[in-house]
Design a protein around this motif. Structure first.
Motif, PDB file in Angstrom:
ATOM      1  N   GLY A  79      -3.402  30.011  -8.062  1.00  0.00           N
ATOM      2  CA  GLY A  79      -4.059  29.100  -8.847  1.00  0.00           C
ATOM      3  C   GLY A  79      -3.711  27.562  -8.562  1.00  0.00           C
ATOM      4  N   THR A  80      -2.801  27.210  -7.850  1.00  0.00           N
ATOM      5  CA  THR A  80      -2.562  25.954  -7.174  1.00  0.00           C
ATOM      6  C   THR A  80      -3.236  25.486  -6.028  1.00  0.00           C
ATOM      7  OG1 THR A  80      -0.565  26.771  -5.842  1.00  0.00           O
ATOM      8  CG2 THR A  80       0.030  26.227  -8.394  1.00  0.00           C
ATOM      9  N   GLN A  81      -3.270  24.326  -5.965  1.00  0.00           N
ATOM     10  CA  GLN A  81      -3.779  23.721  -4.883  1.00  0.00           C
ATOM     11  C   GLN A  81      -2.711  23.206  -4.043  1.00  0.00           C
ATOM     12  OE1 GLN A  81      -5.770  19.943  -5.187  1.00  0.00           O
ATOM     13  NE2 GLN A  81      -7.346  20.637  -3.806  1.00  0.00           N
ATOM     14  N   ILE A  82      -2.855  23.119  -2.663  1.00  0.00           N
ATOM     15  CA  ILE A  82      -1.796  22.737  -1.802  1.00  0.00           C
ATOM     16  C   ILE A  82      -2.220  21.157  -1.577  1.00  0.00           C
ATOM     17  CG2 ILE A  82      -0.681  22.532   0.697  1.00  0.00           C
ATOM     18  CD1 ILE A  82      -1.487  25.626   0.593  1.00  0.00           C
ATOM     19  N   ALA A  83      -1.412  20.184  -1.911  1.00  0.00           N
ATOM     20  CA  ALA A  83      -1.601  18.893  -2.005  1.00  0.00           C
ATOM     21  C   ALA A  83      -1.255  18.155  -0.482  1.00  0.00           C
ATOM     22  CB  ALA A  83      -0.908  18.107  -3.125  1.00  0.00           C
ATOM     23  N   ARG A  84      -0.222  18.826  -0.088  1.00  0.00           N
ATOM     24  CA  ARG A  84       0.263  18.150   1.213  1.00  0.00           C
ATOM     25  C   ARG A  84       1.159  19.087   1.719  1.00  0.00           C
ATOM     26  NH1 ARG A  84       1.888  14.513  -2.264  1.00  0.00           N
ATOM     27  NH2 ARG A  84       4.135  13.786  -1.991  1.00  0.00           N
ATOM     28  N   VAL A  85       1.457  19.044   3.020  1.00  0.00           N
ATOM     29  CA  VAL A  85       2.579  19.643   3.746  1.00  0.00           C
ATOM     30  C   VAL A  85       3.606  18.802   4.245  1.00  0.00           C
ATOM     31  CG1 VAL A  85       3.231  21.503   5.366  1.00  0.00           C
ATOM     32  CG2 VAL A  85       1.122  21.867   3.951  1.00  0.00           C
ATOM     33  N   GLU A  86       4.734  18.746   3.895  1.00  0.00           N
ATOM     34  CA  GLU A  86       5.870  17.848   4.298  1.00  0.00           C
ATOM     35  C   GLU A  86       7.055  18.761   4.926  1.00  0.00           C
ATOM     36  OE1 GLU A  86       7.364  15.946   1.043  1.00  0.00           O
ATOM     37  OE2 GLU A  86       5.163  15.067   0.393  1.00  0.00           O
ATOM     38  N   ARG A  87       7.553  17.879   6.076  1.00  0.00           N
ATOM     39  CA  ARG A  87       8.882  18.458   6.557  1.00  0.00           C
ATOM     40  C   ARG A  87      10.168  17.741   5.754  1.00  0.00           C
ATOM     41  NH1 ARG A  87      13.031  16.518   9.021  1.00  0.00           N
ATOM     42  NH2 ARG A  87      11.931  14.700   9.777  1.00  0.00           N
ATOM     43  N   PHE A  88      11.204  18.641   5.481  1.00  0.00           N
ATOM     44  CA  PHE A  88      12.229  18.067   4.610  1.00  0.00           C
ATOM     45  C   PHE A  88      13.500  18.891   5.266  1.00  0.00           C
ATOM     46  CE2 PHE A  88      15.642  18.087   1.655  1.00  0.00           C
ATOM     47  CZ  PHE A  88      15.680  16.603   1.283  1.00  0.00           C
ATOM     48  N   GLY A  89      13.990  18.138   6.312  1.00  0.00           N
ATOM     49  CA  GLY A  89      15.025  18.909   7.022  1.00  0.00           C
ATOM     50  C   GLY A  89      14.449  19.977   7.826  1.00  0.00           C
ATOM     51  N   LYS A  90      15.100  21.100   7.751  1.00  0.00           N
ATOM     52  CA  LYS A  90      14.540  22.212   8.506  1.00  0.00           C
ATOM     53  C   LYS A  90      13.422  22.977   7.667  1.00  0.00           C
ATOM     54  CE  LYS A  90      18.495  23.066  11.465  1.00  0.00           C
ATOM     55  NZ  LYS A  90      19.543  23.972  11.518  1.00  0.00           N
ATOM     56  N   PHE A  91      13.143  22.543   6.280  1.00  0.00           N
ATOM     57  CA  PHE A  91      12.293  23.254   5.560  1.00  0.00           C
ATOM     58  C   PHE A  91      10.893  22.627   5.614  1.00  0.00           C
ATOM     59  CE2 PHE A  91      16.216  23.942   3.471  1.00  0.00           C
ATOM     60  CZ  PHE A  91      16.231  25.209   2.915  1.00  0.00           C
ATOM     61  N   MET A  92       9.973  23.305   5.119  1.00  0.00           N
ATOM     62  CA  MET A  92       8.545  22.851   5.061  1.00  0.00           C
ATOM     63  C   MET A  92       8.324  22.720   3.336  1.00  0.00           C
ATOM     64  SD  MET A  92       6.076  24.200   7.654  1.00  0.00           S
ATOM     65  CE  MET A  92       6.826  25.727   7.666  1.00  0.00           C
ATOM     66  N   LEU A  93       7.757  21.813   3.084  1.00  0.00           N
ATOM     67  CA  LEU A  93       7.538  21.643   1.465  1.00  0.00           C
ATOM     68  C   LEU A  93       6.190  21.548   1.117  1.00  0.00           C
ATOM     69  CD1 LEU A  93      10.348  21.143  -0.361  1.00  0.00           C
ATOM     70  CD2 LEU A  93       9.550  18.751  -0.078  1.00  0.00           C
ATOM     71  N   LEU A  94       5.711  22.781   0.776  1.00  0.00           N
ATOM     72  CA  LEU A  94       4.198  22.496   0.402  1.00  0.00           C
ATOM     73  C   LEU A  94       4.184  22.230  -0.880  1.00  0.00           C
ATOM     74  CD1 LEU A  94       4.412  24.721   2.695  1.00  0.00           C
ATOM     75  CD2 LEU A  94       2.316  25.938   1.819  1.00  0.00           C
TER      76      LEU A  94
END
Length: 287
Positions: free
Chosen positions: A46-61
């Motif tokens: 039910g959520t929407q992916i607003a944007r995808v970022e990189r944070f260190g070796k993580f991806m932040l959806l």
DNA sequence: CTCGATCCCTGGACGC
DNA sequence: TGCGTCCAGGGATCGA
């Protein structure tokens, strides 16, 4: 071994292919790499992916929940995805309506749904972004520790995003031995190391990362930077600068490749504890 | 507190 | 061809 350039490559691909999309449902298989699978199952649909970022070796959806346009978002939420060694996050178009699928044979990766204060606190655990860190901050973070420089580069609380490949490549480029203590590095060496690291990371991003095991980006394409490796994985091969054979030693439990001529060994480091054992014991009693 | 060693996990490379 | 062994490594954890 997705490190900063590989994760950046995947994140950019996903920003194009899935940002703006709404998550209809979540299906979990093995969950031992997830912080809290129940929360993911409950909160993400039910959520929407607003944007995808990189944070260190993580991806932040970054996720947003459907709401009236007037009411503000209660708190920030995100799905944190770490690719570990063999992780892959990519859209699949074969099935209906369409899937964003995470696969990770070795399950060294990590997935967590975090929001608000918990999310903020988690991100605060990590060090500076190597592409944005200033010369001054970089120097302070390294020279304040007596740990070996290779270990410091790999430490995600010092810098976020550097892994084994880019640590070795930048040390080779800067001519610094991986076993040298951070505290023993001169400001000049630190400046050279930061420059080398940033240049290498930018170039690697440009080439969509290194594909040395089976890394592919969100479009299923391998990267090309492995063709530019000068130290990593080159044991016994000739140094591109001086022709000497590249050596391999273990530091912080990881293979470290370096040129014994271009990256001179620290004078008397590494075995200090052993050689001063007797004196050391006498001294500690003084404290 | 700081630092290093160990373990987790599985596929691929290698040797016989 | 098949089987066993070793190695890759990010990060959590433990112990010195």
């Amino acid at each position: 071994m997705p490190e900063l350039p590989e994760v950046e490559t995947v994140a950019r691909g996903l920003q194009i292919s899935v940002a703006g999309r709404r998550i209809v449902s979540v299906t979990l298989r093995k969950t031992d790499f997830m912080d809290d699978p129940d929360t993911i199952e409950r909160e993400v649909p039910g959520t929407q992916i607003a944007r995808v970022e990189r944070f260190g070796k993580f991806m932040l959806l970054r996720l947003v929940r459907d709401r009236a346009a007037s009411e503000p978002e209660a708190s920030s939420k995100a799905l944190l995805v770490h690719l570990g060694m063999t992780g892959n996050l990519a859209p699949h178009f074969a099935e209906q309506p369409r899937e964003l699928r995470y696969t990770d044979a070795r399950r060294f990766g990590r997935m967590a749904y975090l929001a608000g204060e918990t999310l903020a606190a988690e991100l605060l655990r990590f060090g500076a972004d190597p592409l944005e860190v200033t010369a001054e901050e970089f120097a302070k973070r390294i020279e304040s520790s007596r740990a070996r420089i290779k270990a410091l580069l790999l430490d995600q609380t010092v810098l976020r995003g550097v892994g084994n490949i880019y640590a070795d490549e930048s040390l080779w480029s800067a001519g610094i031995h991986p076993a040298k203590s951070g505290a023993k590095l001169k400001r000049k060496e630190l400046a050279r190391l930061r420059q080398a690291l940033q240049k290498i990371l930018r170039k690697a991003i440009q080439m969509r990362g290194s594909s040395i095991s089976d890394f592919v980006d969100a479009e299923g394409q391998p990267g090309d930077y492995q063709q530019h490796h000068r130290a990593y994985g080159r044991e016994g091969k000739k140094c591109f600068r001086c022709g000497r054979a590249i050596k391999r030693i273990i530091i912080a439990g990881r293979s470290s490749y370096f040129c014994p001529a271009c990256q001179r060994a620290p004078h008397r480091e590494g075995r200090i504890r052993k050689s001063t054992k007797r004196k050391g014991r006498a001294r500690t009693s003084k404290r």
